[in-house]
Scaffold this motif. Structure first.
Motif, short mmCIF file in Angstrom:
data_model
loop_
_atom_site.label_atom_id
_atom_site.label_comp_id
_atom_site.label_asym_id
_atom_site.label_seq_id
_atom_site.Cartn_x
_atom_site.Cartn_y
_atom_site.Cartn_z
N CYS A 69 0.84 -1.21 0.00
CA CYS A 69 0.00 0.00 0.00
C CYS A 69 0.88 1.26 0.00
O CYS A 69 2.08 1.21 0.28
N LEU A 70 0.22 2.36 -0.31
CA LEU A 70 0.91 3.65 -0.41
C LEU A 70 1.70 3.99 0.86
O LEU A 70 2.85 4.43 0.80
N GLN A 71 1.08 3.75 2.02
CA GLN A 71 1.74 4.08 3.28
C GLN A 71 3.05 3.29 3.45
O GLN A 71 4.08 3.85 3.83
N ASP A 72 3.00 2.00 3.14
CA ASP A 72 4.21 1.17 3.29
C ASP A 72 5.33 1.66 2.37
O ASP A 72 6.49 1.77 2.78
N VAL A 73 4.95 1.95 1.14
CA VAL A 73 5.95 2.36 0.15
C VAL A 73 6.64 3.67 0.59
O VAL A 73 7.86 3.80 0.55
N VAL A 74 5.83 4.62 1.04
CA VAL A 74 6.40 5.90 1.50
C VAL A 74 7.26 5.67 2.75
O VAL A 74 8.35 6.23 2.87
N ASP A 75 6.79 4.81 3.65
CA ASP A 75 7.58 4.51 4.85
C ASP A 75 8.94 3.91 4.50
O ASP A 75 9.95 4.25 5.11
N TRP A 76 8.94 2.99 3.53
CA TRP A 76 10.22 2.36 3.14
C TRP A 76 11.20 3.41 2.63
O TRP A 76 12.38 3.39 2.98
N ILE A 77 10.69 4.30 1.78
CA ILE A 77 11.56 5.32 1.17
C ILE A 77 12.11 6.24 2.27
O ILE A 77 13.32 6.46 2.35
N ARG A 78 11.22 6.72 3.12
CA ARG A 78 11.65 7.65 4.17
C ARG A 78 12.55 6.95 5.18
O ARG A 78 13.50 7.52 5.69
N GLY A 79 12.23 5.68 5.46
CA GLY A 79 13.01 4.90 6.42
C GLY A 79 14.45 4.70 5.97
O GLY A 79 15.34 4.49 6.80
N SER A 80 14.69 4.77 4.67
CA SER A 80 16.07 4.60 4.20
C SER A 80 16.68 5.97 3.86
O SER A 80 17.67 6.04 3.13
#
Ligand code: AMP
Ligand code: MN
Ligand code: MN
Ligand code: MN
Length: 272
Positions: free
Chosen positions: A168-179
């Motif tokens: 989902c959109l939230q996971d994808v954004v979290d992955w990007i920001r998390g790295s």
């Protein structure tokens, strides 16, 4: 400075190997480049971290879906070696493989012969993408050309447009920001949404932590650019720019095709 922050190598559905892509970008005068392959950062394993003649910004283009529409989110300035990012990429690649099997089953029902094996042979080591299926459908004589393959079988809303596997959109954004990266909504014009629907997507994207959108993507008419620039300003997002280059044969899209971002925009690269 000439920026191109969205393009593909043969680690996903592009034609050129990462080193050849960089050589071509340099030929076209690009000074800052991000290779943003679909759901993989493999290109960065094949390249030295520093380049002599251009600045390389590690990037990726994640697939997701929002309200049953396939949406792409570019991550810029990510750390491809970050453990969460590596796990996320593995997850998306497994989803891509399962999805390819579903696409193949659908194409087989419609009369194509051994589409999974055919597309896999074309993809080589890259994760299976719809362009690999399209190329196979043409090469095997099932479709007359690439455009027909998308129009009849693989494009938005057609049987081969399978989206339910993506994170989902939230996971994808979290992955990007998390790295350590910045999440960028890719090519907003390509979704063919009404303005109000696009604004709702951007609201949700921002709530998830998204910070930028592409104001220029590939070849675009000035009225589209003006419209996207207005939306970008209105929504308080940073602006990005990219060719979305895949192939050397497509004359309408080449590396470094955009000299300038409109003056009113706040460029995403201020954050690099
Ligand atoms: P996938 O990652 O498997 O969903 O494939 C998406 C890719 O297919 C895009 O990045 C484009 O390279 C290509 N693509 C999508 N729609 C079309 C279309 N209508 N015509 C040609 N290529 C397309
Ligand atoms: Mn692509
Ligand atoms: Mn895309
Ligand atoms: Mn792309």
């Amino acid at each position: 400075m000439l920026y191109d922050l969205h393009c593909h190598s043969n680690c996903s559905d592009g034609e050129l190997a990462p080193t050849d892509l960089i050589a071509r970008a340099i030929d076209h005068g690009v000074e800052v480049l991000s290779i943003t392959d679909h759901d993989t950062a493999d290109a960065y394993q094949q390249l030295p971290a520093t380049q002599q003649t251009l600045t390389l910004i590690p990037g990726i283009e994640f697939s997701t879906s929002w309200q049953k529409i396939g949406i792409h989110i570019v991550g810029l300035n990510i750390d491809p070696t970050d453990s969460t990012m590596v796990a996320a990429i593995n997850l998306q690649q497994s989803a891509r493989q399962r999805r390819a099997e579903t696409i193949a089953q659908k194409l087989e029902k419609l009369g194509a012969e051994r589409p999974l094996e055919g597309a896999q042979a074309i993809a080589g080591n890259a994760g299976l993408s719809r362009p690999h299926f399209a190329q196979y459908l043409v090469e095997s004589g099932f479709c007359k050309d690439y455009n027909q393959a998308f129009k009849k079988y693989l494009g938005a809303g057609k049987p081969g447009d399978v989206k339910q596997e993506w994170a989902c959109l939230q996971d994808v954004v979290d992955w990007i920001r998390g790295s350590g990266g910045i999440a960028v909504l890719a090519h907003p014009h390509k979704y063919k949404m009404t303005r109000s629907k696009l604004l709702r997507l951007i609201e949700d994207f921002k709530s998830a932590g998204g910070e930028a959108m592409e104001v220029l993507s590939g070849k675009q008419t000035p009225d589209i650019t003006q419209n996207l620039q207005g939306i970008c300003e209105q929504m308080g997002l940073l602006a990005s720019i990219g060719s979305d280059f895949h192939h050397t044969q497509t004359s309408w899209c080449y590396l470094g095709m955009h000299p300038h971002l409109p003056n009113a925009c706040k460029p995403v690269w201020e954050r690099f």
